[in-house]
Structure formats: C-alpha cells, structure tokens
Enzyme design. Sequence first.
Site, PDB file in Angstrom:
ATOM      1  N   SER A 226       0.857  -1.192   0.000  1.00 13.49           N
ATOM      2  CA  SER A 226       0.000   0.000   0.000  1.00 13.49           C
ATOM      3  C   SER A 226       0.886   1.232   0.000  1.00 13.49           C
ATOM      4  O   SER A 226       2.041   1.181   0.445  1.00 13.49           O
ATOM      5  CB  SER A 226      -0.847  -0.024   1.274  1.00 13.49           C
ATOM      6  OG  SER A 226      -1.341   1.262   1.579  1.00 13.49           O
TER       7      SER A 226
ATOM      8  N   TYR B 252      -1.791  -0.642  10.549  1.00 12.24           N
ATOM      9  CA  TYR B 252      -1.895  -1.027   9.132  1.00 12.24           C
ATOM     10  C   TYR B 252      -0.676  -0.530   8.345  1.00 12.24           C
ATOM     11  O   TYR B 252      -0.054  -1.291   7.599  1.00 12.24           O
ATOM     12  CB  TYR B 252      -3.195  -0.454   8.558  1.00 12.24           C
ATOM     13  CG  TYR B 252      -3.433  -0.701   7.089  1.00 12.24           C
ATOM     14  CD1 TYR B 252      -4.042  -1.863   6.640  1.00 12.24           C
ATOM     15  CD2 TYR B 252      -3.070   0.255   6.129  1.00 12.24           C
ATOM     16  CE1 TYR B 252      -4.287  -2.079   5.280  1.00 12.24           C
ATOM     17  CE2 TYR B 252      -3.304   0.051   4.777  1.00 12.24           C
ATOM     18  CZ  TYR B 252      -3.914  -1.115   4.360  1.00 12.24           C
ATOM     19  OH  TYR B 252      -4.146  -1.316   3.015  1.00 12.24           O
TER      20      TYR B 252
HETATM   21  P1  NAD Z   1     -11.241  -6.095   0.144  1.00 16.47           P
HETATM   22  O1  NAD Z   1     -11.966  -5.842   1.401  1.00 16.47           O
HETATM   23  O2  NAD Z   1     -12.039  -6.364  -1.059  1.00 16.47           O
HETATM   24  O3  NAD Z   1     -10.221  -7.293   0.327  1.00 16.47           O
HETATM   25  C1  NAD Z   1      -9.593  -7.588   1.544  1.00 16.47           C
HETATM   26  C2  NAD Z   1      -9.881  -9.044   1.847  1.00 16.47           C
HETATM   27  O4  NAD Z   1      -9.135  -9.437   2.981  1.00 16.47           O
HETATM   28  C3  NAD Z   1     -11.337  -9.317   2.205  1.00 16.47           C
HETATM   29  O5  NAD Z   1     -12.124  -9.597   1.075  1.00 16.47           O
HETATM   30  C4  NAD Z   1     -11.219 -10.536   3.106  1.00 16.47           C
HETATM   31  O6  NAD Z   1     -11.567 -11.714   2.399  1.00 16.47           O
HETATM   32  C5  NAD Z   1      -9.756 -10.604   3.431  1.00 16.47           C
HETATM   33  N1  NAD Z   1      -9.548 -10.774   4.873  1.00 16.47           N
HETATM   34  C6  NAD Z   1      -9.587  -9.844   5.854  1.00 16.47           C
HETATM   35  N2  NAD Z   1      -9.375 -10.416   7.053  1.00 16.47           N
HETATM   36  C7  NAD Z   1      -9.200 -11.762   6.803  1.00 16.47           C
HETATM   37  C8  NAD Z   1      -8.938 -12.893   7.623  1.00 16.47           C
HETATM   38  N3  NAD Z   1      -8.797 -12.766   8.956  1.00 16.47           N
HETATM   39  N4  NAD Z   1      -8.859 -14.110   7.026  1.00 16.47           N
HETATM   40  C9  NAD Z   1      -9.005 -14.241   5.688  1.00 16.47           C
HETATM   41  N5  NAD Z   1      -9.239 -13.205   4.873  1.00 16.47           N
HETATM   42  C10 NAD Z   1      -9.331 -11.985   5.429  1.00 16.47           C
HETATM   43  O7  NAD Z   1     -10.293  -4.845  -0.057  1.00 16.47           O
HETATM   44  P2  NAD Z   1      -9.098  -4.545  -1.095  1.00 16.47           P
HETATM   45  O8  NAD Z   1      -8.957  -3.085  -1.070  1.00 16.47           O
HETATM   46  O9  NAD Z   1      -9.277  -5.234  -2.376  1.00 16.47           O
HETATM   47  O10 NAD Z   1      -7.828  -5.140  -0.335  1.00 16.47           O
HETATM   48  C11 NAD Z   1      -6.904  -6.010  -0.955  1.00 16.47           C
HETATM   49  C12 NAD Z   1      -5.490  -5.584  -0.603  1.00 16.47           C
HETATM   50  O11 NAD Z   1      -5.211  -4.316  -1.182  1.00 16.47           O
HETATM   51  C13 NAD Z   1      -5.219  -5.445   0.889  1.00 16.47           C
HETATM   52  O12 NAD Z   1      -3.953  -5.981   1.185  1.00 16.47           O
HETATM   53  C14 NAD Z   1      -5.208  -3.957   1.096  1.00 16.47           C
HETATM   54  O13 NAD Z   1      -4.411  -3.590   2.203  1.00 16.47           O
HETATM   55  C15 NAD Z   1      -4.593  -3.518  -0.198  1.00 16.47           C
HETATM   56  N6  NAD Z   1      -4.808  -2.102  -0.494  1.00 16.47           N
HETATM   57  C16 NAD Z   1      -6.064  -1.596  -0.642  1.00 16.47           C
HETATM   58  C17 NAD Z   1      -6.219  -0.243  -0.881  1.00 16.47           C
HETATM   59  C18 NAD Z   1      -7.584   0.381  -1.038  1.00 16.47           C
HETATM   60  O14 NAD Z   1      -7.688   1.602  -1.017  1.00 16.47           O
HETATM   61  N7  NAD Z   1      -8.638  -0.389  -1.210  1.00 16.47           N
HETATM   62  C19 NAD Z   1      -5.103   0.587  -0.975  1.00 16.47           C
HETATM   63  C20 NAD Z   1      -3.840   0.028  -0.827  1.00 16.47           C
HETATM   64  C21 NAD Z   1      -3.703  -1.319  -0.577  1.00 16.47           C
END
Ligand code: NAD
Length: 299
Positions: free
Chosen positions: A188, A201
């Site tokens: 991120s 985080y």
């Molecule tokens: P998202 O909520 O769609 O995906 C995150 C997933 O993490 C969830 O769907 C869930 O299945 C899983 N998760 C959470 N806790 C869990 C647990 N205890 N056991 C199993 N699974 C678990 O959101 P996203 O934004 O697609 O996130 C995906 C990645 O992208 C993450 O690593 C997030 O940190 C990163 N990210 C997201 C953003 C943003 O703005 N959305 C920005 C930078 C990085």
Amino acid sequence: MQHKQQRQDGPMQEPKPPFPEQKLDKPGLEADLKPRPKYEAPRYKAAGKLVGKCALITGGDSGIGRAVAVLFAREGADVVINYLAAEQRDAQETKRAVEAEGRRCVLAPGDLGDAKVCVELVERTVKELGGIDILVSNAAHQNRKQLEELEPEEFDRTFKVNVYAYYHLAKAAVPHMKPGSAIIASSSSTGFRGNEELPDYSASKGAINQFTKVLAQQLVSKGIRVNAVAPGPVWTPLNAADEGMTPEKVAEFGAKTPLERPGQPEEIAPAYVFLASEADSSFITGIILPVLGGETIGA
Ligand code: NAD
Ligand code: MG
C-alpha cells in the site's frame, strides 16, 4: 500480419467522487458497495501469459483480489480463492466471473489469523489444482485508530492477517514451487509513507515491503520471483468497512489523488498479471510496484 483489433482511444471512464455516503459492517461485502467496484476489465485482452498456472489468491472474493482472479483466469490460470466465511456471497460472484473466463475457481474460506489455515490453504491448492505456481498474499485487516484507542488485540489482528499470514503462506508454498513461480504481496502507499490515521496497518505494510525484498533475495536461486504491488486508494469494500471511516469520508474517498478519484480494481489487477508473468517480468524481483493514481514517491 495485420491484427484486426479495436482501437482503445481515450482515458478509462471510471467513477469519481462524490460517491453516496455509506458505511459497511466488517468484513464488508462488495455486493453492498455503491457504486459497484469495476473488475470486468473490458479493455484487457488476454495473451495467454499464465496458461496452465495454478494460483492461490487470499482476499480473492472482492476488491483487488477478485479483479486479479478474473485477469489471471483470462490469462489461462486456475485459481483458489480464500476469504472469510461471511463473504461467501462475494466469493460466489468471483467464482462465476472466473468460470466465465473458462477456468476453475475453488472456494476456500478460512480465517488467515490462524497459521494452520494458511498451511492447509496451500496444501488444498496443490491437491485440487495440481500445484502452486503463483501465491498472491492480498488479504488485509484495516481499521483507522488513534494510538489511545488501538488495543493490543487489534494490533495483533492486523499483523496476523497482513504479515504473519504472508509468512506462513510463503513458507508453506515455496517447497511446492517450481522455477518460474511467483509470489506477489499486496502492499500500500501507506507502506512508503505512513498514513496518520492507520498506525498498525501502515506498519504492517512497511513490514510486507521488507519481507518481500528479503524473500526475493533468498528465493532468487530457486527461480522464484517475489514482488509487491502498492496501490493508492482503490474503490473496494475495505475502506467503507473500516471502523474509523465516516460516511462523509467514504463519499470523498480518493479525491486527493492527482487523478481526483480512487482506482478501480480493474486498473490495479494488470500489475499483478505483470509480476506473475515470466513473459513480462522475468528480470524483476524484490520490487514494490507503486500504482498510485499519479502520486509520486521518494524511493
Ligand atoms: P477487500 O476488502 O475487497 O479485500 C480484503 C480481503 O481481505 C477481504 O475480502 C477478506 O476476504 C480478506 N480478509 C480480511 N481479514 C481476513 C482474515 N482474517 N482471514 C481471511 N481473509 C481476510 O479490499 P481490497 O482493497 O481489495 O484489499 C486487498 C489488498 O489491497 C489489501 O492488502 C489492502 O491492504 C490492499 N490495499 C487496498 C487499498 C484500497 O484503497 N482499497 C489501498 C492500498 C492497498
Ligand atoms: Mg471481501
């Protein structure tokens, strides 16, 4: 040879803030987010980059992980997706989307906070798909908290899901991986430049970055490449389901990037294809690839 292909002129037309004011309960179902995140990637044409590959994608039910599952399938890979049991509805939509690309999608719910679940996930991937060529450690736990409200249980949870799971999954997967395999972690922008609202985080993403670089060095002799993708704000359930977010902040999510909007999952997933594909990135290992909507970083 002349290729009859449509021209793809013009910028992507993606949704811009303001979005509807909203909040989701954890873990946050993509099915409830308005507007729906875009993962279909209609402009993305496959080139057979991952034909016959077997991939495990955590957090593959929704958001970035779902879009990665769809594009991996379009490039010819079968996938296992992991998610929390409460996200079954989203997972089923991902499965339908992967199958529409002509590939297999195995649903493997389980809480990654448990090391045993991580090891079993890798074993299930090997058993059901016949191997593991790509590991995408993408799941994350995130809640905005000030230091005084950040309890040890939450700090633990963040590190268990974001960092420990990456370690357990990689340790279990590597013995099964052949040369040409790839490990990709979701980092991120907060891992480069801590976000004042996200102490645990941001720290977990910093840890992911360094773990990625070290794994890359340790596994180079085995022909396994290890990289991370570091997105800026992306329109997924993660932030609407963040306990510290207000509906007003969700409505303005991503407005501060130079592109004045969050990325859509379909704009982030090609970076994962790039890092998974030997055709694209065989000379790249140990990088944290920024996908930030125009923001620059000092590296
Ligand atoms: P998202 O909520 O769609 O995906 C995150 C997933 O993490 C969830 O769907 C869930 O299945 C899983 N998760 C959470 N806790 C869990 C647990 N205890 N056991 C199993 N699974 C678990 O959101 P996203 O934004 O697609 O996130 C995906 C990645 O992208 C993450 O690593 C997030 O940190 C990163 N990210 C997201 C953003 C943003 O703005 N959305 C920005 C930078 C990085
Ligand atoms: Mg989800």
